[in-house]
Design a protein around this motif. Structure first.
Motif, PDB file in Angstrom:
ATOM      1  N   LYS A 101       0.832  -1.201   0.000  1.00  0.00           N
ATOM      2  CA  LYS A 101       0.000   0.000   0.000  1.00  0.00           C
ATOM      3  C   LYS A 101       0.869   1.254   0.000  1.00  0.00           C
ATOM      4  N   LEU A 102       0.681   2.097  -1.023  1.00  0.00           N
ATOM      5  CA  LEU A 102       1.368   3.387  -1.082  1.00  0.00           C
ATOM      6  C   LEU A 102       0.513   4.415  -0.359  1.00  0.00           C
ATOM      7  N   THR A 103       1.130   5.240   0.477  1.00  0.00           N
ATOM      8  CA  THR A 103       0.356   6.187   1.297  1.00  0.00           C
ATOM      9  C   THR A 103       0.384   7.612   0.774  1.00  0.00           C
ATOM     10  N   ILE A 104       1.402   7.953  -0.018  1.00  0.00           N
ATOM     11  CA  ILE A 104       1.530   9.323  -0.527  1.00  0.00           C
ATOM     12  C   ILE A 104       1.006   9.416  -1.958  1.00  0.00           C
ATOM     13  N   VAL A 120      15.216  -3.143  -3.872  1.00  0.00           N
ATOM     14  CA  VAL A 120      13.923  -2.780  -3.300  1.00  0.00           C
ATOM     15  C   VAL A 120      14.000  -1.371  -2.718  1.00  0.00           C
ATOM     16  N   TRP A 121      13.019  -0.515  -3.091  1.00  0.00           N
ATOM     17  CA  TRP A 121      12.910   0.829  -2.529  1.00  0.00           C
ATOM     18  C   TRP A 121      11.633   0.924  -1.720  1.00  0.00           C
ATOM     19  N   ASN A 122      11.641   1.836  -0.730  1.00  0.00           N
ATOM     20  CA  ASN A 122      10.386   2.189  -0.091  1.00  0.00           C
ATOM     21  C   ASN A 122       9.773   3.388  -0.810  1.00  0.00           C
ATOM     22  N   ARG A 156      -1.474   4.189  -6.613  1.00  0.00           N
ATOM     23  CA  ARG A 156      -0.740   3.252  -7.473  1.00  0.00           C
ATOM     24  C   ARG A 156      -0.730   3.728  -8.933  1.00  0.00           C
ATOM     25  N   SER A 157      -1.894   4.223  -9.399  1.00  0.00           N
ATOM     26  CA  SER A 157      -1.963   4.677 -10.794  1.00  0.00           C
ATOM     27  C   SER A 157      -1.083   5.903 -11.019  1.00  0.00           C
ATOM     28  N   GLU A 158      -1.010   6.798 -10.029  1.00  0.00           N
ATOM     29  CA  GLU A 158      -0.167   7.990 -10.164  1.00  0.00           C
ATOM     30  C   GLU A 158       1.309   7.594 -10.193  1.00  0.00           C
ATOM     31  N   ALA A 159       1.684   6.664  -9.329  1.00  0.00           N
ATOM     32  CA  ALA A 159       3.067   6.198  -9.325  1.00  0.00           C
ATOM     33  C   ALA A 159       3.425   5.560 -10.660  1.00  0.00           C
ATOM     34  N   LYS A 160       2.528   4.742 -11.186  1.00  0.00           N
ATOM     35  CA  LYS A 160       2.759   4.080 -12.469  1.00  0.00           C
ATOM     36  C   LYS A 160       2.945   5.110 -13.584  1.00  0.00           C
ATOM     37  N   VAL A 163      11.844  -3.028  -7.329  1.00  0.00           N
ATOM     38  CA  VAL A 163      10.554  -3.220  -6.660  1.00  0.00           C
ATOM     39  C   VAL A 163      10.343  -2.074  -5.683  1.00  0.00           C
ATOM     40  N   ILE A 164       9.166  -1.434  -5.779  1.00  0.00           N
ATOM     41  CA  ILE A 164       8.778  -0.391  -4.830  1.00  0.00           C
ATOM     42  C   ILE A 164       7.836  -1.045  -3.827  1.00  0.00           C
ATOM     43  N   ALA A 165       8.262  -1.126  -2.556  1.00  0.00           N
ATOM     44  CA  ALA A 165       7.479  -1.832  -1.546  1.00  0.00           C
ATOM     45  C   ALA A 165       6.823  -0.841  -0.591  1.00  0.00           C
ATOM     46  N   GLY A 166       5.495  -0.810  -0.607  1.00  0.00           N
ATOM     47  CA  GLY A 166       4.749   0.013   0.324  1.00  0.00           C
ATOM     48  C   GLY A 166       4.433  -0.769   1.583  1.00  0.00           C
TER      49      GLY A 166
END
Length: 669
Positions: A604-607, A655-657, A610-614, A635-638
């Motif tokens: 889960k991305l909090t800021i 892996v990034w946060n 998912r569509s905006e990040a993509k 890999v972006i891990a929320g």
């Protein structure tokens, strides 16, 4: 009751009625009597009538349908709704299996009944149904949310607070179809040809109350994108998860370890299909694991990891009365059989394709023959064979003419082709067909300019080529038959609106030989402007990975034609956009943390959504994938990242946060 008590009671009633409805319509296991259900519904309706602000979008009261709609809005699908390639026999399936195994090795398959209905997309936000749409052209559909809310097997709220887009097939059960046609017959109305047409017609009603009366149902068959975004590794697992969320999925599905098991499953349902209470027209076969699906990828129109087996077409006998010729926009002369009308596969057929002269001779089809016809793929009528034993001697062998039936120019056969062509660029039939193609939905999308209107415009000498569409006036159109002020206004508005289309729409609409929708989009993205494309030579075109010799030569030949150049200059002078409105290839970054990288988002991305990040990652040259594999670069891990994070760590993938993602995005944008 005071306001607080009203709100609490409405929430209680909503929860109760959702529970009752799911038990009755989806689980076939009622938990209360009809009397109790009706009492609760009447109480809810009474409160909502006095307090309209307490009518929530997911209220069970919305099942009955609301106000008549003015029309359907357009919906852009977050993920394209692609069609499937077809298989018609066991060998087609084995060939599909050979291609899959060559690419990724041994796989398991999931088989599902192919429901004969209308493909739809459903969007949920925080567990609540917010929008539903038709497939449309695969990229853009129609918003039919109000009608879909009337389908009892579509949950208005999910069992979990999920934000998700799912795909399904809306259909009309056989009993509902029989009842509907009986009512239409009694009212003196034309009955529907088949349940699929009835379902589609019901969902495209502007009156949701009418849709509610049709007793439609739905099976959900997948998640937009793929289920790996929600923690599943297999399609079969994602179907189980959809059931947990509250969706109706088809329980007759089966996992198969080999293609021979798939064939056995198909043989079973070929025999049993008539026992179902809904129509199926085949079996859908999919590679089960999402990782293997991703490795196999897609063609321009369909996934390489799935195929639809179509049941054998129904065949019937009728009389071939005559053979007519038509000239297409590329000059191909096509013979068509004119038949005694006959019912086949749910509709009445009076014409059937004969394809070309060689096929007619090979099958020895003659005018006056009794012939067998069927619908190829259950869609296009075709002549299978003549019944030679029924001939009387009065049948007439068919000979293709030497000259074009429209302009009398000599027909030619290009080397390597079976078709005869009229090569006269001024042939009226070709010019009309070229205009019809230019205005079609996937090209310039000029609504109101159909085949009959084009014929009228051409016969009235108002239009000779596509550029003339942009010179039409109100007075000219009003002088034509069956053209009122409103239709003329709409037509001219649609023509004006088409001027702003992106370049790829016009390129496809021009009908350049061998340049379909995909090639048009690739060319527009590569060159950016029409002028740049027109100046390109064959060598330049061949440097584009997706463009081959045939397409490259066709493009340069087309743009070397002086008549073509004149039409294009006219279009430009009339104000048509000649540029690509998307991101050109040369504009995509070739450096930076995302350029050329395969990125997976998990957790889960909090800021960012998912569509905006993509969208932002892809704008910086990255490709966002739904599953982790050896090809994954990052890999972006929320929060609450699951199996994808574990797999990334096993494969030693970076892996990034989310904080590091935002930092990288901010630096490059």
């Amino acid at each position: 009751m005071n306001r607080s008590e009203l709100e609490k009671r409405v929430e209680e009633l909503n929860n109760l009625l959702h529970t009752y409805g799911r038990a009755y319509y989806m689980l076939d296991n009622p938990v209360v009597t009809d009397k109790v259900y009706d009492e609760h519904m009447q109480e809810l309706l009474s409160i909502e009538a006095e307090n309209p602000d307490l009518i929530y979008p997911d209220s069970p009261s919305q099942r009955v349908g609301g106000e008549v709609l003015a029309g359907f809005g357009k919906v852009v699908h977050a993920y394209p709704m692609l069609s499937l390639s077809n298989a018609f026999n066991a060998e087609d399936l084995r060939e599909f299996d050979r291609r899959v195994q060559t690419a990724v090795g041994d796989v398991s398959y999931i088989c599902e009944l192919k429901i004969d209905g209308l493909a739809i997309s459903l969007r949920y936000l925080d567990g609540k149904f917010v929008q539903g749409s038709t497939r449309g052209d695969g990229t853009i559909g129609e918003d039919i949310t109000a009608n879909l809310k009337t389908i009892r097997t579509i949950p208005l709220r999910l069992n979990e607070s999920s934000t998700i887009e799912v795909r399904g097939e809306a259909y009309m059960p056989k009993k509902s179809f029989v009842d509907l046609n009986a009512a239409r017959d009694e009212a003196g109305e034309e009955p529907f040809a088949n349940p699929r047409n009835a379902a589609a017609g019901s969902l495209r009603q502007l009156n949701p109350k009418m849709a509610a009366s049709r007793n439609l149902a739905i099976f959900v068959y997948g998640i937009g994108g793929d289920g790996s975004a929600y923690g599943q590794d297999r399609h079969s697992d994602s179907l189980d998860h959809l059931g947990v969320l509250g969706f109706e999925t088809n329980k007759e599905r089966q996992r198969c370890a080999t293609i021979e098991e798939v064939i056995d499953y198909i043989e079973k349902w070929t025999k049993k299909r008539s026992n179902l209470n809904y129509e199926i027209d085949g079996i859908v076969v999919k590679v089960d694991r999402f990782e293997e699906q991703e490795q196999l990828g897609f063609t321009a129109k369909s996934p390489k990891w799935a195929i639809a087996y179509k049941f054998p077409a129904e065949e019937v006998m009728t009389k071939l009365l005559a053979i007519e010729l038509s000239v297409g926009r590329t000059g191909v002369v096509t013979p068509t059989a004119i038949l005694e009308p006959v019912r086949v596969a749910g509709s009445t057929v009076g014409r059937a394709s004969l394809h070309n002269e060689d096929l007619i001779k090979e099958k020895d089809v003659r005018i006056g023959d009794t012939v067998i016809i069927r619908k190829a793929g259950d869609i296009i009528p075709e002549v299978v064979a003549p019944l030679v034993e029924r001939r009387t001697g009065d049948e007439i062998p068919f000979e293709m003419p030497k000259n074009c039936p429209e302009c009398d120019s000599e027909l030619v056969r290009i080397e390597g082709e079976v078709a005869l062509r009229c090569v006269n660029p001024q042939c009226p039939a070709q010019m009309k067909e070229a205009i019809i193609h230019f205005v079609s939905r996937n090209a310039m999308n000029i609504e109101g300019v159909g085949e009959k209107v084009v014929d009228q415009l051409y016969r009235s000498s108002l239009v000779h080529d596509v550029s003339d569409l942009y010179t039409l006036t109100n007075e000219q159109l009003l002088a034509l038959e069956r053209m009122g002020e409103k239709s003329v206004f709409n037509l001219l508005s649609a023509i004006e609106a088409s001027k702003t289309n992106s370049l790829e729409k016009m390129l496809f609409g021009l009908g350049i030989r061998h340049v379909g929708e995909k090639a048009a989009a690739i060319l527009a993205e590569e060159f950016g402007t029409l002028d740049a494309l027109m100046k390109a030579d064959v060598d330049h075109l061949l440097t584009i990975h997706e463009i081959g010799d045939k397409v490259a030569n066709s493009i340069t030949t087309y743009f070397s034609n002086e008549d073509v150049v004149e039409v294009l200059r006219k279009l430009e002078s009339y104000g048509l956009n000649m540029t690509y409105k998307g991101r050109s290839r040369q504009d995509v970054p070739t450096d930076g943390p995302f350029a050329g990288k395969v990125v997976v988002l998990t957790g889960k991305l909090t800021i960012l959504s998912r569509s905006e990040a993509k969208e932002r990652i892809e704008a910086l040259g990255g490709k966002v994938s739904g599953s982790v594999s050896k090809k994954t670069d990052l890999v972006i891990a929320g929060e609450d990242a699951g199996s994808k994070l574990v797999k990334a760590e096993e494969l030693e993938i970076t892996v990034w946060n989310e904080e590091k993602l935002i930092e990288a995005l901010s630096e490059k944008e």
